[in-house]
Scaffold this motif. Structure first.
Motif, PDB file in Angstrom:
ATOM      1  N   ASN A   1      -0.051   3.662  15.081  1.00 49.92           N
ATOM      2  CA  ASN A   1       0.755   3.401  16.273  1.00 49.92           C
ATOM      3  C   ASN A   1      -0.079   2.880  17.445  1.00 49.92           C
ATOM      4  O   ASN A   1       0.284   3.062  18.602  1.00 49.92           O
ATOM      5  CB  ASN A   1       1.524   4.663  16.702  1.00 49.92           C
ATOM      6  N   THR A   2      -1.198   2.242  17.143  1.00 49.59           N
ATOM      7  CA  THR A   2      -2.046   1.697  18.193  1.00 49.59           C
ATOM      8  C   THR A   2      -2.078   0.166  18.166  1.00 49.59           C
ATOM      9  O   THR A   2      -2.923  -0.446  18.816  1.00 49.59           O
ATOM     10  CB  THR A   2      -3.485   2.225  18.066  1.00 49.59           C
ATOM     11  N   GLN A   3      -1.182  -0.437  17.416  1.00 48.52           N
ATOM     12  CA  GLN A   3      -1.166  -1.887  17.328  1.00 48.52           C
ATOM     13  C   GLN A   3      -0.757  -2.504  18.673  1.00 48.52           C
ATOM     14  O   GLN A   3       0.031  -1.912  19.414  1.00 48.52           O
ATOM     15  CB  GLN A   3      -0.203  -2.354  16.238  1.00 48.52           C
TER      16      GLN A   3
ATOM     17  N   PRO B   1      -6.990   3.428  21.645  1.00 52.10           N
ATOM     18  CA  PRO B   1      -6.516   4.522  20.795  1.00 52.10           C
ATOM     19  C   PRO B   1      -6.682   5.921  21.380  1.00 52.10           C
ATOM     20  O   PRO B   1      -5.801   6.754  21.222  1.00 52.10           O
ATOM     21  CB  PRO B   1      -7.337   4.355  19.512  1.00 52.10           C
ATOM     22  N   TRP B   2      -7.789   6.185  22.039  1.00 48.27           N
ATOM     23  CA  TRP B   2      -8.055   7.553  22.472  1.00 48.27           C
ATOM     24  C   TRP B   2      -7.807   7.771  23.967  1.00 48.27           C
ATOM     25  O   TRP B   2      -8.214   8.763  24.531  1.00 48.27           O
ATOM     26  CB  TRP B   2      -9.489   7.930  22.115  1.00 48.27           C
TER      27      TRP B   2
ATOM     28  N   GLN C   1      -6.024  10.362  16.908  1.00 50.25           N
ATOM     29  CA  GLN C   1      -5.810   9.992  18.300  1.00 50.25           C
ATOM     30  C   GLN C   1      -4.358  10.319  18.675  1.00 50.25           C
ATOM     31  O   GLN C   1      -3.511  10.522  17.804  1.00 50.25           O
ATOM     32  CB  GLN C   1      -6.155   8.513  18.531  1.00 50.25           C
ATOM     33  N   PRO C   2      -4.081  10.408  19.967  1.00 55.89           N
ATOM     34  CA  PRO C   2      -2.757  10.890  20.411  1.00 55.89           C
ATOM     35  C   PRO C   2      -1.584   9.994  20.050  1.00 55.89           C
ATOM     36  O   PRO C   2      -0.455  10.484  19.935  1.00 55.89           O
ATOM     37  CB  PRO C   2      -2.915  11.009  21.932  1.00 55.89           C
ATOM     38  N   TYR C   3      -1.799   8.689  19.879  1.00 57.44           N
ATOM     39  CA  TYR C   3      -0.674   7.818  19.560  1.00 57.44           C
ATOM     40  C   TYR C   3      -0.055   8.188  18.214  1.00 57.44           C
ATOM     41  O   TYR C   3       1.145   8.003  18.009  1.00 57.44           O
ATOM     42  CB  TYR C   3      -1.111   6.357  19.544  1.00 57.44           C
ATOM     43  N   PHE C   4      -0.858   8.687  17.287  1.00 56.77           N
ATOM     44  CA  PHE C   4      -0.289   9.165  16.029  1.00 56.77           C
ATOM     45  C   PHE C   4       0.157  10.614  16.147  1.00 56.77           C
ATOM     46  O   PHE C   4       1.304  10.952  15.856  1.00 56.77           O
ATOM     47  CB  PHE C   4      -1.292   9.043  14.881  1.00 56.77           C
TER      48      PHE C   4
ATOM     49  N   ALA D   1      -1.221  19.289  16.784  1.00 57.57           N
ATOM     50  CA  ALA D   1      -2.378  19.659  15.972  1.00 57.57           C
ATOM     51  C   ALA D   1      -2.129  19.380  14.496  1.00 57.57           C
ATOM     52  O   ALA D   1      -3.060  19.045  13.747  1.00 57.57           O
ATOM     53  CB  ALA D   1      -2.713  21.138  16.181  1.00 57.57           C
ATOM     54  N   LEU D   2      -0.873  19.493  14.074  1.00 52.68           N
ATOM     55  CA  LEU D   2      -0.537  19.189  12.678  1.00 52.68           C
ATOM     56  C   LEU D   2      -0.728  17.703  12.389  1.00 52.68           C
ATOM     57  O   LEU D   2      -1.094  17.321  11.275  1.00 52.68           O
ATOM     58  CB  LEU D   2       0.902  19.608  12.386  1.00 52.68           C
ATOM     59  N   GLY D   3      -0.462  16.869  13.388  1.00 51.21           N
ATOM     60  CA  GLY D   3      -0.693  15.440  13.227  1.00 51.21           C
ATOM     61  C   GLY D   3      -2.162  15.135  13.002  1.00 51.21           C
ATOM     62  O   GLY D   3      -2.523  14.319  12.139  1.00 51.21           O
ATOM     63  N   TYR D   4      -3.011  15.818  13.773  1.00 49.57           N
ATOM     64  CA  TYR D   4      -4.451  15.653  13.559  1.00 49.57           C
ATOM     65  C   TYR D   4      -4.846  16.205  12.193  1.00 49.57           C
ATOM     66  O   TYR D   4      -5.767  15.685  11.543  1.00 49.57           O
ATOM     67  CB  TYR D   4      -5.227  16.363  14.665  1.00 49.57           C
ATOM     68  N   GLY D   5      -4.139  17.248  11.747  1.00 49.17           N
ATOM     69  CA  GLY D   5      -4.402  17.791  10.421  1.00 49.17           C
ATOM     70  C   GLY D   5      -4.094  16.789   9.321  1.00 49.17           C
ATOM     71  O   GLY D   5      -4.820  16.709   8.323  1.00 49.17           O
TER      72      GLY D   5
END
Length: 293
Positions: free
Chosen positions: A199-201, A277-278, A65-68, A91-95
């Motif tokens: 990072n969604t807390q 999150p999303w 999700q984008p927060y990470f 995209a690397l974060g999603y990786g």
């Protein structure tokens, strides 16, 4: 040694009841490990593989999700000058999230080669190095080392990851695998859902024009907005060295304490930030005035 496991688990749970802020992901993980070994030591190898896989699987899912990918991943890459450019590519974060999920598959893969154990060592070594460079969250360093060591040992011994029908171990694995699904919808605690650096807390901020005298030093060092706001998580880190337990109940408890000790309760309030999150556009702030506490 097995005779001491149950009293130890009970002791840990009692300590958490006395202070919810003691409930941290690593304590939850260690408690589940002790439970698996207690119920059936002879089948612990397979059950521990499944438990470890749950941590990596949900750790990855919760990062998709984008927060990470857009925030926390970028923050990690800024630890070193040489890696900062990586933060420009979400995209690397999603990786990274997909890599974590792949590590879960490795643990459950019957014919996984033993060399895969080094992938776990490398993964956690990178996390440790970046956290040390960032000088942040040292408390998770031992857990990262433990995760790498456990994965290394488990993958050093070939095993068919087929669970035995032991009710105690199955119950523990249900907690590890199924309950985090409820965490996606805020029906299961954040700390127990393997939401590691997602990072969604939810976050809570206490606003007051006059700080509480009992937390004056922390307020002076950590407050923002010209000294009128304090992030409760910063208070927790400064006081006990760990993140707080993220729940509205805990937020309200800490808010009540600050409301009682401020000299201007009528102008003070608790602000709770809730995210989905999303969907970054769905952020909401819940305001709780001191006169409602």
């Amino acid at each position: 040694a097995r005779a001491f496991l149950l009293p130890l688990v009970v002791f840990l749970l009692c300590m958490c009841v006395l202070d919810l802020n003691r409930i941290q992901p690593w304590l939850w993980f260690y408690t589940l490990v002790l439970g698996i070994v207690f119920f059936e030591k002879n089948t612990a190898h397979t059950a521990l593989r499944w438990l470890l896989a749950a941590v990596y699987f949900w750790g990855g899912v919760n990062k998709l999700q984008p927060y990470f990918a857009e925030d926390n991943f970028t923050w990690f890459t800024e630890a070193f000058m040489a890696t900062r450019f990586l933060g420009e590519y979400p995209a690397l974060g999603y990786g990274v999230a997909l890599l974590e999920m792949a590590l879960a598959v490795v643990l459950l893969w019957p014919n996984a080669n033993a060399w895969w154990r080094w992938a776990f060592v490398g993964f956690h070594a990178i996390i440790i190095v970046f956290l040390l460079k960032a000088q942040w969250n040292y408390v998770v360093l031992p857990w990262n080392a433990a995760m790498a060591a456990i994965a290394f040992v488990l993958l050093s011994t070939p095993a068919e990851p087929k669970l035995q029908r032991h009710k105690g171990q199955i119950a523990i694995l249900i907690l590890a695998w199924l309950f985090p699904l409820a965490g996606l919808f805020q029906y299961w605690p954040y700390q127990l859902s393997w939401q590691l650096y997602s990072n969604t807390q939810p976050e809570a901020v206490f606003y007051s024009p006059v700080p509480c005298a009992q937390v004056g030093d922390v307020w002076a060092e950590k407050s923002f907005d010209e000294g009128r706001r304090l992030l409760l998580d910063d208070w927790s880190y400064a006081s006990i060295g760990v993140p707080m337990f993220y729940s509205e109940h805990t937020f309200r408890q800490m808010g009540r304490y600050l409301c009682r000790c401020t000299s201007e309760p009528d102008s003070s309030r608790l602000e709770i930030l809730l995210v989905k999150p999303w969907d970054k556009d769905a952020e909401q702030t819940k305001i709780i005035s001191c006169d409602l506490e």
